[in-house]
Design a protein around this motif. Sequence first.
Motif, PDB file in Angstrom:
ATOM      1  N   SER A  58       0.818  -1.216   0.000  1.00  0.00           N
ATOM      2  CA  SER A  58       0.000   0.000   0.000  1.00  0.00           C
ATOM      3  C   SER A  58       0.845   1.257   0.000  1.00  0.00           C
ATOM      4  CB  SER A  58      -0.944   0.010   1.206  1.00  0.00           C
ATOM      5  OG  SER A  58      -0.209  -0.069   2.425  1.00  0.00           O
ATOM      6  N   GLY A  59       2.162   1.104  -0.184  1.00  0.00           N
ATOM      7  CA  GLY A  59       3.035   2.263  -0.192  1.00  0.00           C
ATOM      8  C   GLY A  59       3.413   2.706   1.208  1.00  0.00           C
ATOM      9  N   THR A  60       3.782   3.979   1.341  1.00  0.00           N
ATOM     10  CA  THR A  60       4.252   4.507   2.623  1.00  0.00           C
ATOM     11  C   THR A  60       3.253   5.460   3.256  1.00  0.00           C
ATOM     12  OG1 THR A  60       5.419   6.346   1.556  1.00  0.00           O
ATOM     13  CG2 THR A  60       6.644   4.295   1.876  1.00  0.00           C
ATOM     14  N   GLY A  61       2.049   5.520   2.729  1.00  0.00           N
ATOM     15  CA  GLY A  61       1.028   6.383   3.298  1.00  0.00           C
ATOM     16  C   GLY A  61       0.768   7.649   2.531  1.00  0.00           C
ATOM     17  N   GLY A  62       1.540   7.893   1.448  1.00  0.00           N
ATOM     18  CA  GLY A  62       1.309   9.068   0.617  1.00  0.00           C
ATOM     19  C   GLY A  62       0.074   8.900  -0.256  1.00  0.00           C
ATOM     20  N   ALA A  63      -0.347   9.992  -0.862  1.00  0.00           N
ATOM     21  CA  ALA A  63      -1.539   9.967  -1.711  1.00  0.00           C
ATOM     22  C   ALA A  63      -1.267   9.241  -3.023  1.00  0.00           C
ATOM     23  CB  ALA A  63      -1.997  11.393  -1.995  1.00  0.00           C
ATOM     24  N   TYR A  64      -2.306   8.620  -3.551  1.00  0.00           N
ATOM     25  CA  TYR A  64      -2.320   8.048  -4.898  1.00  0.00           C
ATOM     26  C   TYR A  64      -1.168   7.079  -5.175  1.00  0.00           C
ATOM     27  CZ  TYR A  64      -5.301  12.164  -5.289  1.00  0.00           C
ATOM     28  OH  TYR A  64      -6.251  13.117  -5.069  1.00  0.00           O
ATOM     29  N   PRO A  65      -1.080   5.956  -4.465  1.00  0.00           N
ATOM     30  CA  PRO A  65      -0.086   4.939  -4.841  1.00  0.00           C
ATOM     31  C   PRO A  65      -0.462   4.345  -6.193  1.00  0.00           C
ATOM     32  CG  PRO A  65      -1.551   4.099  -3.139  1.00  0.00           C
ATOM     33  CD  PRO A  65      -1.905   5.535  -3.314  1.00  0.00           C
ATOM     34  N   GLU A  66       0.390   4.511  -7.189  1.00  0.00           N
ATOM     35  CA  GLU A  66       0.053   4.106  -8.554  1.00  0.00           C
ATOM     36  C   GLU A  66       1.324   3.892  -9.357  1.00  0.00           C
ATOM     37  OE1 GLU A  66      -2.315   7.415  -9.810  1.00  0.00           O
ATOM     38  OE2 GLU A  66      -0.611   8.793  -9.868  1.00  0.00           O
ATOM     39  N   GLY A  67       1.153   3.567 -10.641  1.00  0.00           N
ATOM     40  CA  GLY A  67       2.296   3.396 -11.535  1.00  0.00           C
ATOM     41  C   GLY A  67       3.263   2.316 -11.109  1.00  0.00           C
ATOM     42  N   PRO A  68       2.790   1.113 -10.679  1.00  0.00           N
ATOM     43  CA  PRO A  68       3.731   0.094 -10.188  1.00  0.00           C
ATOM     44  C   PRO A  68       4.517  -0.556 -11.327  1.00  0.00           C
ATOM     45  CG  PRO A  68       1.533  -0.838 -10.314  1.00  0.00           C
ATOM     46  CD  PRO A  68       1.388   0.625 -10.663  1.00  0.00           C
ATOM     47  N   HIS A  69       5.761  -0.918 -11.010  1.00  0.00           N
ATOM     48  CA  HIS A  69       6.594  -1.692 -11.938  1.00  0.00           C
ATOM     49  C   HIS A  69       7.375  -2.731 -11.134  1.00  0.00           C
ATOM     50  CE1 HIS A  69       5.696   0.636 -15.466  1.00  0.00           C
ATOM     51  NE2 HIS A  69       6.019   1.751 -14.843  1.00  0.00           N
ATOM     52  N   LEU A  70       7.320  -3.968 -11.613  1.00  0.00           N
ATOM     53  CA  LEU A  70       8.012  -5.083 -10.971  1.00  0.00           C
ATOM     54  C   LEU A  70       9.289  -5.426 -11.725  1.00  0.00           C
ATOM     55  CD1 LEU A  70       5.146  -7.602 -10.118  1.00  0.00           C
ATOM     56  CD2 LEU A  70       6.863  -6.794  -8.494  1.00  0.00           C
ATOM     57  N   CYS A  71      10.322  -5.783 -10.994  1.00  0.00           N
ATOM     58  CA  CYS A  71      11.516  -6.370 -11.600  1.00  0.00           C
ATOM     59  C   CYS A  71      12.151  -7.315 -10.587  1.00  0.00           C
ATOM     60  CB  CYS A  71      12.510  -5.307 -12.057  1.00  0.00           C
ATOM     61  SG  CYS A  71      13.387  -4.457 -10.736  1.00  0.00           S
ATOM     62  N   LYS A  72      13.024  -8.185 -11.043  1.00  0.00           N
ATOM     63  CA  LYS A  72      13.682  -9.147 -10.168  1.00  0.00           C
ATOM     64  C   LYS A  72      15.180  -9.014 -10.330  1.00  0.00           C
ATOM     65  CE  LYS A  72      13.355 -13.954  -8.633  1.00  0.00           C
ATOM     66  NZ  LYS A  72      12.788 -15.313  -8.912  1.00  0.00           N
ATOM     67  N   ASN A  73      15.897  -8.985  -9.192  1.00  0.00           N
ATOM     68  CA  ASN A  73      17.346  -8.855  -9.225  1.00  0.00           C
ATOM     69  C   ASN A  73      17.928  -9.540  -7.997  1.00  0.00           C
ATOM     70  OD1 ASN A  73      19.846  -7.940 -10.244  1.00  0.00           O
ATOM     71  ND2 ASN A  73      19.792  -6.125  -8.927  1.00  0.00           N
ATOM     72  N   ASP A  74      18.905 -10.432  -8.211  1.00  0.00           N
ATOM     73  CA  ASP A  74      19.590 -11.148  -7.122  1.00  0.00           C
ATOM     74  C   ASP A  74      18.619 -11.867  -6.193  1.00  0.00           C
ATOM     75  OD1 ASP A  74      22.153 -10.382  -7.976  1.00  0.00           O
ATOM     76  OD2 ASP A  74      22.023  -8.477  -6.910  1.00  0.00           O
ATOM     77  N   GLY A  75      17.565 -12.462  -6.770  1.00  0.00           N
ATOM     78  CA  GLY A  75      16.621 -13.234  -5.978  1.00  0.00           C
ATOM     79  C   GLY A  75      15.561 -12.422  -5.263  1.00  0.00           C
ATOM     80  N   TRP A  76      15.595 -11.098  -5.418  1.00  0.00           N
ATOM     81  CA  TRP A  76      14.604 -10.215  -4.804  1.00  0.00           C
ATOM     82  C   TRP A  76      13.611  -9.712  -5.862  1.00  0.00           C
ATOM     83  CZ3 TRP A  76      14.142  -9.329   0.367  1.00  0.00           C
ATOM     84  CH2 TRP A  76      15.246  -9.574   1.174  1.00  0.00           C
ATOM     85  N   TYR A  77      12.343  -9.647  -5.469  1.00  0.00           N
ATOM     86  CA  TYR A  77      11.336  -8.967  -6.278  1.00  0.00           C
ATOM     87  C   TYR A  77      11.239  -7.528  -5.789  1.00  0.00           C
ATOM     88  CZ  TYR A  77       9.796 -13.651  -7.659  1.00  0.00           C
ATOM     89  OH  TYR A  77       9.742 -14.928  -8.140  1.00  0.00           O
ATOM     90  N   TYR A  78      11.404  -6.587  -6.694  1.00  0.00           N
ATOM     91  CA  TYR A  78      11.321  -5.167  -6.348  1.00  0.00           C
ATOM     92  C   TYR A  78      10.056  -4.575  -6.965  1.00  0.00           C
ATOM     93  CZ  TYR A  78      16.174  -5.319  -4.737  1.00  0.00           C
ATOM     94  OH  TYR A  78      17.334  -5.617  -4.056  1.00  0.00           O
ATOM     95  N   ILE A  79       9.305  -3.845  -6.160  1.00  0.00           N
ATOM     96  CA  ILE A  79       8.129  -3.130  -6.646  1.00  0.00           C
ATOM     97  C   ILE A  79       8.399  -1.631  -6.500  1.00  0.00           C
ATOM     98  CG2 ILE A  79       6.942  -3.285  -4.396  1.00  0.00           C
ATOM     99  CD1 ILE A  79       5.075  -3.476  -7.716  1.00  0.00           C
ATOM    100  N   LEU A  80       8.285  -0.943  -7.599  1.00  0.00           N
ATOM    101  CA  LEU A  80       8.587   0.484  -7.674  1.00  0.00           C
ATOM    102  C   LEU A  80       7.287   1.209  -8.004  1.00  0.00           C
ATOM    103  CD1 LEU A  80      11.281   2.292  -7.863  1.00  0.00           C
ATOM    104  CD2 LEU A  80      10.959   2.108 -10.325  1.00  0.00           C
ATOM    105  N   ILE A  81       6.899   2.226  -7.205  1.00  0.00           N
ATOM    106  CA  ILE A  81       5.626   2.891  -7.451  1.00  0.00           C
ATOM    107  C   ILE A  81       5.783   4.405  -7.315  1.00  0.00           C
ATOM    108  CG2 ILE A  81       4.461   0.881  -6.453  1.00  0.00           C
ATOM    109  CD1 ILE A  81       3.494   2.734  -4.184  1.00  0.00           C
ATOM    110  N   ALA A  82       4.776   5.116  -7.837  1.00  0.00           N
ATOM    111  CA  ALA A  82       4.679   6.559  -7.661  1.00  0.00           C
ATOM    112  C   ALA A  82       3.752   6.854  -6.503  1.00  0.00           C
ATOM    113  CB  ALA A  82       4.146   7.213  -8.938  1.00  0.00           C
ATOM    114  N   GLU A  83       4.038   7.932  -5.789  1.00  0.00           N
ATOM    115  CA  GLU A  83       3.225   8.311  -4.635  1.00  0.00           C
ATOM    116  C   GLU A  83       3.239   9.831  -4.504  1.00  0.00           C
ATOM    117  OE1 GLU A  83       2.896   5.747  -0.688  1.00  0.00           O
ATOM    118  OE2 GLU A  83       4.396   7.314  -0.431  1.00  0.00           O
ATOM    119  N   GLY A  84       2.122  10.394  -4.058  1.00  0.00           N
ATOM    120  CA  GLY A  84       2.066  11.830  -3.811  1.00  0.00           C
ATOM    121  C   GLY A  84       1.375  12.635  -4.894  1.00  0.00           C
ATOM    122  N   GLY A  85       0.779  11.970  -5.891  1.00  0.00           N
ATOM    123  CA  GLY A  85       0.132  12.702  -6.971  1.00  0.00           C
ATOM    124  C   GLY A  85       1.106  13.030  -8.082  1.00  0.00           C
TER     125      GLY A  85
END
Length: 393
Positions: free
Chosen positions: A107-134
């Motif tokens: 759900s993000g870090t509590g900022g407004a409008y968590p959106e624009g997610p992108h997934l990638c995998k590196n060194d066995g970790w799944y990373y989720i990158l999102i936009a927050e704050g409008g």
Amino acid sequence: MLESTSSQSEGTFAATLRYHDHKFYLITFYMSYTRINFSFALFITTDPHDDAAWVGPIRKIYNPWIHIDPDIFWDDDGSVHIASSGIHLQQLNLTTLETTAPVQIWSGTGGAYPEGPHLCKNDGWYYILIAEGGTEINQSVIIARSRNVYGPYESYGKNPILTNRNTDEYFQTVGHADLFQDGEGNWWRVALSTRSGPDWTNYPMGRESVLFPVTWEAGEWPSLEPIRGEMNGLLPSPDKNLPGKSARVGAGDVIDFEPGSEIPSHFVHWRPAPNPSRANLTPHIWYSPKDGQTFIARLRSHSLFEYSVDFSFSYTDVQQEAGIPVFLTNYQHLDLSIMALKAPDGQLRPHLQFRAETIGKLSISAPAPVVFPLPDLWVGRPVRLRIEAKDNC
């Protein structure tokens, strides 16, 4: 759906392009406020440079909660997942186009409008990158990771990992970022930004894509620098033999529009394909895209530029018009044009006109339109209209 949407806030939202197994996949969502849309749109091709080679849109991918900003991700086991605003994840069968129910994975870090997610995998970790704050000057990029694609996700302790808010940087509204590797294994990030400075008052180029290098040590979080006008990175050598007919980014144009010729592929239009229309750039509330709109545009790629068009203008009716705008939105544009108006003797004559539309910025009052007859020596001849952005510093 294109012909049923007239609001400038409608259209495709935050498309994602991916390459997998010799194919390019582009997934997006078409937002309409008049026709509810419960599906993502997917396009597939083996040749992104050939418009005819694209298959789609495939509209059978169920989007039950009308999420925007879809991302498509292939896991190591071949499974395919769609991430979307919220931040939700669902699995996709590319053969049957069936999907699982969306599950919120973060759900993000509590900022407004968590959106624009992108997934990638590196060194066995799944990373989720999102936009927050409008999408304005409070926008930021945050990141989390997990050992399992469905979580639980651990938020980065120094989030936001990227933002230019509360800075005096020329580039502002930084967000909606993505990560990728080039053919030589270097990591890069692409994000949206505006060239506005912290005042965020003038940004005639709108939101643009910016590319910048990323340092990513094994097992660690990626390391990013703030977006600046000058940044260093190991750019690949320019390839002057790229396929396709599109113009190079940043290159100038000298184009003659011969009768019956095609519109250059790097030119764009607003809503349906351009055709003669009574609609101007700020259409009335009853405007329908089916009515058409005579509008062709070339995206600006430089803050300082010179742009001109030679017009051969003929007219048969009052208020027929041809010209060049500096266009940001329906409600923010500058127009320099030739318009047919009645002279004091009642005859139609071509007039030069300059006007501004600023209702998109309530704090700014537009100057009164400037209109005067075209000089007699110019009538019946091609007229060059020119717009130039100069450095006044």
